[in-house]
Enzyme design. Structure first.
Site, PDB file in Angstrom:
ATOM      1  N   HIS A  36      96.209 -75.706  83.010  1.00  0.00           N
ATOM      2  CA  HIS A  36      95.353 -74.758  83.729  1.00  0.00           C
ATOM      3  C   HIS A  36      95.819 -73.316  83.493  1.00  0.00           C
ATOM      4  CE1 HIS A  36      93.744 -73.167  87.788  1.00  0.00           C
ATOM      5  NE2 HIS A  36      92.718 -73.384  87.006  1.00  0.00           N
ATOM      6  N   GLU A  63      93.351 -74.734  79.116  1.00  0.00           N
ATOM      7  CA  GLU A  63      92.180 -74.238  79.863  1.00  0.00           C
ATOM      8  C   GLU A  63      92.300 -72.723  79.968  1.00  0.00           C
ATOM      9  OE1 GLU A  63      89.711 -73.110  83.458  1.00  0.00           O
ATOM     10  OE2 GLU A  63      91.859 -72.816  83.205  1.00  0.00           O
ATOM     11  N   ASP A  65      90.025 -68.828  80.907  1.00  0.00           N
ATOM     12  CA  ASP A  65      88.864 -68.187  81.539  1.00  0.00           C
ATOM     13  C   ASP A  65      88.479 -66.975  80.695  1.00  0.00           C
ATOM     14  OD1 ASP A  65      88.952 -69.681  84.218  1.00  0.00           O
ATOM     15  OD2 ASP A  65      90.988 -68.902  84.014  1.00  0.00           O
ATOM     16  N   HIS A  78      91.159 -64.557  84.480  1.00  0.00           N
ATOM     17  CA  HIS A  78      90.459 -65.360  85.480  1.00  0.00           C
ATOM     18  C   HIS A  78      89.583 -64.528  86.413  1.00  0.00           C
ATOM     19  CE1 HIS A  78      89.969 -67.423  89.361  1.00  0.00           C
ATOM     20  NE2 HIS A  78      89.823 -68.505  88.616  1.00  0.00           N
ATOM     21  N   GLU A 137      86.384 -71.723  79.834  1.00  0.00           N
ATOM     22  CA  GLU A 137      85.471 -71.501  80.956  1.00  0.00           C
ATOM     23  C   GLU A 137      84.827 -70.129  80.855  1.00  0.00           C
ATOM     24  OE1 GLU A 137      87.029 -71.909  84.977  1.00  0.00           O
ATOM     25  OE2 GLU A 137      85.157 -71.126  85.809  1.00  0.00           O
TER      26      GLU A 137
HETATM   27  O1  G3P Z   1      88.900 -75.501  84.915  1.00  0.00           O
HETATM   28  C1  G3P Z   1      88.442 -75.557  86.189  1.00  0.00           C
HETATM   29  C2  G3P Z   1      89.006 -74.554  87.068  1.00  0.00           C
HETATM   30  O2  G3P Z   1      89.789 -73.705  86.340  1.00  0.00           O
HETATM   31  C3  G3P Z   1      87.955 -73.810  87.798  1.00  0.00           C
HETATM   32  O3  G3P Z   1      88.503 -73.024  88.758  1.00  0.00           O
HETATM   33  O4  G3P Z   1      89.097 -70.866  89.686  1.00  0.00           O
HETATM   34  O5  G3P Z   1      90.778 -72.135  88.448  1.00  0.00           O
HETATM   35  O6  G3P Z   1      88.914 -71.089  87.236  1.00  0.00           O
HETATM   36  P1  G3P Z   1      89.374 -71.728  88.503  1.00  0.00           P
HETATM   37 CA    CA Z   2      89.181 -71.813  85.043  1.00  0.00          CA
END
Ligand code: G3P
Ligand code: CA
Length: 268
Positions: A36, A63, A65, A78, A137
């Site tokens: 993450h 992962e 953003d 993020h 994402e």
């Molecule tokens: O990958 C899913 C998750 O990351 C979504 O929530 O807020 O951590 O981007 P967030």
């Molecule tokens: Ca995310």
């Protein structure tokens, strides 16, 4: 002598095939390990330090953003402001790439990470694309006109559109995901879902998702056996976010989810 060599070679080949098959089988039974924002439990999120730590901890996917700067550059961050994760202030969309990359994105987490930068998506791809899976994402795409098109363009320019690159696009924004799928149907899509409630993902939702996504990715607090079964019954896969404890990881593994997003990849 020649017969003995041939025999040895055959034994080696058979053993190798068996071992390969076994390890593939093991892999099929264990969910993808997804870091993450890299390894956000150990390092400042969405920085190279975090991504490298996650890779060191053996993740299958990173992962990230993605948002967009004032001058239309895709960046890995993020929040829609730089306030929480840098020494600066302001909205990502009001800052140029140069201004954003002058900020320190590491010290807020720990002084030993001073000097970490907010990566551009181009820099991130240069370093990691094709070497490790990427779960990208699209964060708040409604804030950034053309972010879908720009992401598609970046993937096309880099020839990252085939399955062998292991790239998945996800978002909470269903309209943007549909647009993405229209433009680049070869890339698998995941829809993020975060509302709680027993029937919050209806069968009607699942049927609709099945027309453009491969993954339905609920928040961990929504997960139960029935939900995972329903997702699978609709021919869809699921990646769960965000596991932070060993017992959560174990529960998810028992539910046969396809992927686990975690801040602490060594838990998986
Ligand atoms: O990958 C899913 C998750 O990351 C979504 O929530 O807020 O951590 O981007 P967030
Ligand atoms: Ca995310």
């Amino acid at each position: 002598m020649r017969n003995a060599a041939t025999l040895l070679f055959l034994i080696f080949m058979v053993s190798y095939r068996l071992m390969t098959r076994l390890s593939l089988k093991d892999k099929q039974h264990s969910p993808l390990k997804i870091g993450h924002r890299g390894a956000a439990g150990y390092c400042p999120e969405n920085t190279f330090a975090s991504f490298k730590k996650a890779v060191d901890l053996g993740v299958d996917y990173l992962e990230i953003d993605v948002q967009m700067t004032k001058d239309g550059e895709l960046v890995v961050i993020h929040d829609s402001t730089v306030n929480r994760t840098t020494n600066g202030k302001g909205k990502v969309r009001d800052l140029t790439l140069k201004e954003i990359q002058n900020l320190d994105a590491g010290s807020w987490f720990h002084s030993k990470f001073a000097g970490e930068k907010i990566p551009s998506l181009a820099e991130f791809f240069d370093e990691f694309a094709g070497k490790i899976g990427i779960l990208l994402e699209l964060k708040k795409p409604s804030l950034y006109p053309q972010i879908v098109e720009k992401t598609v363009e970046e993937l096309l320019n880099r020839n990252l559109t085939s399955g062998e690159n292991h790239i998945i696009i996800q978002s909470f924004d269903r309209g943007s995901l549909k647009r993405f799928h229209e433009l680049l149907p070869s890339i698998p899509i995941g829809v993020l879902v975060k509302n709680s409630g027993v029937n919050i993902i209806s069968n009607k939702d699942l049927r609709s998702f099945a027309s453009y996504v491969s993954y339905v990715n609920p928040k961990i607090t929504m997960v139960n056996k029935r939900l995972i079964k329903r997702i699978h019954q609709h021919g869809l896969k699921t990646i769960i976010w965000t596991a932070k404890k060993k017992n959560e990881v174990n529960t998810l593994k028992n539910l046969h989810v396809e992927g686990i997003i975690t801040d602490f990849p060594d838990l998986c």
